[in-house]
Design a protein around this motif. Structure first.
Motif, PDB file in Angstrom:
ATOM      1  N   ARG A 144      25.616  60.250  55.641  1.00 26.43           N
ATOM      2  CA  ARG A 144      24.206  60.276  56.022  1.00 26.43           C
ATOM      3  C   ARG A 144      23.978  59.542  57.343  1.00 26.43           C
ATOM      4  NH1 ARG A 144      19.878  57.338  56.315  1.00 26.43           N
ATOM      5  NH2 ARG A 144      21.063  55.478  55.735  1.00 26.43           N
ATOM      6  N   SER A 166      28.569  58.852  50.536  1.00 28.91           N
ATOM      7  CA  SER A 166      27.283  59.495  50.812  1.00 28.91           C
ATOM      8  C   SER A 166      26.558  58.797  51.964  1.00 28.91           C
ATOM      9  CB  SER A 166      26.405  59.496  49.554  1.00 28.91           C
ATOM     10  OG  SER A 166      25.167  60.119  49.813  1.00 28.91           O
ATOM     11  N   GLU A 167      26.500  57.466  51.939  1.00 34.05           N
ATOM     12  CA  GLU A 167      25.808  56.732  52.986  1.00 34.05           C
ATOM     13  C   GLU A 167      26.527  56.848  54.323  1.00 34.05           C
ATOM     14  OE1 GLU A 167      22.755  54.604  53.319  1.00 34.05           O
ATOM     15  OE2 GLU A 167      22.556  56.354  52.035  1.00 34.05           O
ATOM     16  N   PRO A 187      22.566  65.549  56.467  1.00 35.53           N
ATOM     17  CA  PRO A 187      21.260  65.433  55.787  1.00 35.53           C
ATOM     18  C   PRO A 187      21.407  65.155  54.293  1.00 35.53           C
ATOM     19  CG  PRO A 187      21.753  67.735  56.234  1.00 35.53           C
ATOM     20  CD  PRO A 187      22.843  66.941  56.894  1.00 35.53           C
ATOM     21  N   LEU A 188      21.612  63.899  53.950  1.00 33.61           N
ATOM     22  CA  LEU A 188      21.693  63.474  52.559  1.00 33.61           C
ATOM     23  C   LEU A 188      20.626  62.417  52.300  1.00 33.61           C
ATOM     24  CD1 LEU A 188      25.578  63.105  52.202  1.00 33.61           C
ATOM     25  CD2 LEU A 188      24.152  64.748  50.969  1.00 33.61           C
ATOM     26  N   GLU A 189      20.169  62.338  51.042  1.00 33.01           N
ATOM     27  CA  GLU A 189      19.190  61.325  50.688  1.00 33.01           C
ATOM     28  C   GLU A 189      19.828  59.939  50.737  1.00 33.01           C
ATOM     29  OE1 GLU A 189      17.414  62.103  46.975  1.00 33.01           O
ATOM     30  OE2 GLU A 189      16.581  64.060  47.548  1.00 33.01           O
ATOM     31  N   ARG A 190      19.037  58.982  51.158  1.00 29.33           N
ATOM     32  CA  ARG A 190      19.532  57.626  51.264  1.00 29.33           C
ATOM     33  C   ARG A 190      19.759  57.024  49.883  1.00 29.33           C
ATOM     34  NH1 ARG A 190      16.974  52.808  55.039  1.00 29.33           N
ATOM     35  NH2 ARG A 190      18.719  51.352  54.786  1.00 29.33           N
TER      36      ARG A 190
END
Length: 216
Positions: free
Chosen positions: A144, A140-141, A149-152
């Motif tokens: 990102r 995920s990181e 556009p992914l949450e940190r």
């Protein structure tokens, strides 16, 4: 007789000089072509257009994303999580130059940890076994940071599971090897030019000695 020899000397010098230019230009052209640089295209939820990353401009992001998919074995799990547990999907196409080579579906928010699906049909025409794989916890990181556009997430750590074949050959992403090859080509070109210049010098010296003997 002396004028005739001088004219011949001038013609020979011009011919040898032209040969140096031709050999100098032909040297780099005859070198083996370098491997195409790596790149990735990412599409998926929240991306209005493909995220195009190339090793020439964004090498760190390209390597980081490829690292998410280059450690799988030949076979994966036949089934994955339920569709409702997968979360957003991001399709990654790995390229060599602008030629698509492999494709993977990444699910960084899947329940139980990130998942990757590898389709059996690949863009380069090669067929492999379809399967599901456990992804790296850093997926995920990594996405990102590259622009997805992914949450940190602050609790992710690097690493994952697997071990096996790489997506692309190692030399495709090895800048040190490319530099060594370039230096080797330059060295060969310089040696070639030095050899030609020595030949010209010896030839001119021999002609000059012949002219002196003829004019005595």
């Amino acid at each position: 007789m002396v004028r005739q020899m001088r004219r011949r000397l001038a013609v020979l010098a011009g011919t040898l000089a032209a040969a140096v230019l031709v050999l100098g230009m032909a040297g780099p052209a005859s070198a083996a072509p370098k491997p195409a640089p790596a790149g990735v295209d990412v599409t998926g939820e929240g991306l209005t257009e493909p995220l195009r990353l190339r090793s020439e401009t964004q090498p760190a992001h390209v390597l980081a994303i490829i690292d998410q998919i280059n450690f799988f074995g030949r076979t994966g799990m036949p089934t994955g999580p339920k569709a409702a547990d997968l979360g957003p999907k991001y399709t990654v196409v790995v390229l060599a130059g602008e030629t698509p080579k492999q494709i993977f579906d990444l699910y960084p928010k899947a329940a139980g940890g990130p998942r990757v699906y590898r389709p059996a049909k690949q863009p380069d025409g090669r067929r492999t076994s379809a399967g599901w794989f456990l992804g790296r916890l850093s997926m995920s990181e990594t996405l990102r940071t590259a622009g997805v556009p992914l949450e940190r997430q602050f609790d992710t750590v690097s690493g994952g599971v697997g071990g096996g074949e790489r997506v692309l050959p190692e030399d495709t992403m090895d800048p040190v090897r490319d530099i060594d090859e370039a230096l080797g080509e330059l060295q060969r070109l310089l040696l070639l030019n030095v050899g030609v210049m020595l030949t010209i010098t010896v030839g001119l010296a021999g002609i000059a000695l012949l002219i002196r003997r003829r004019t005595r």
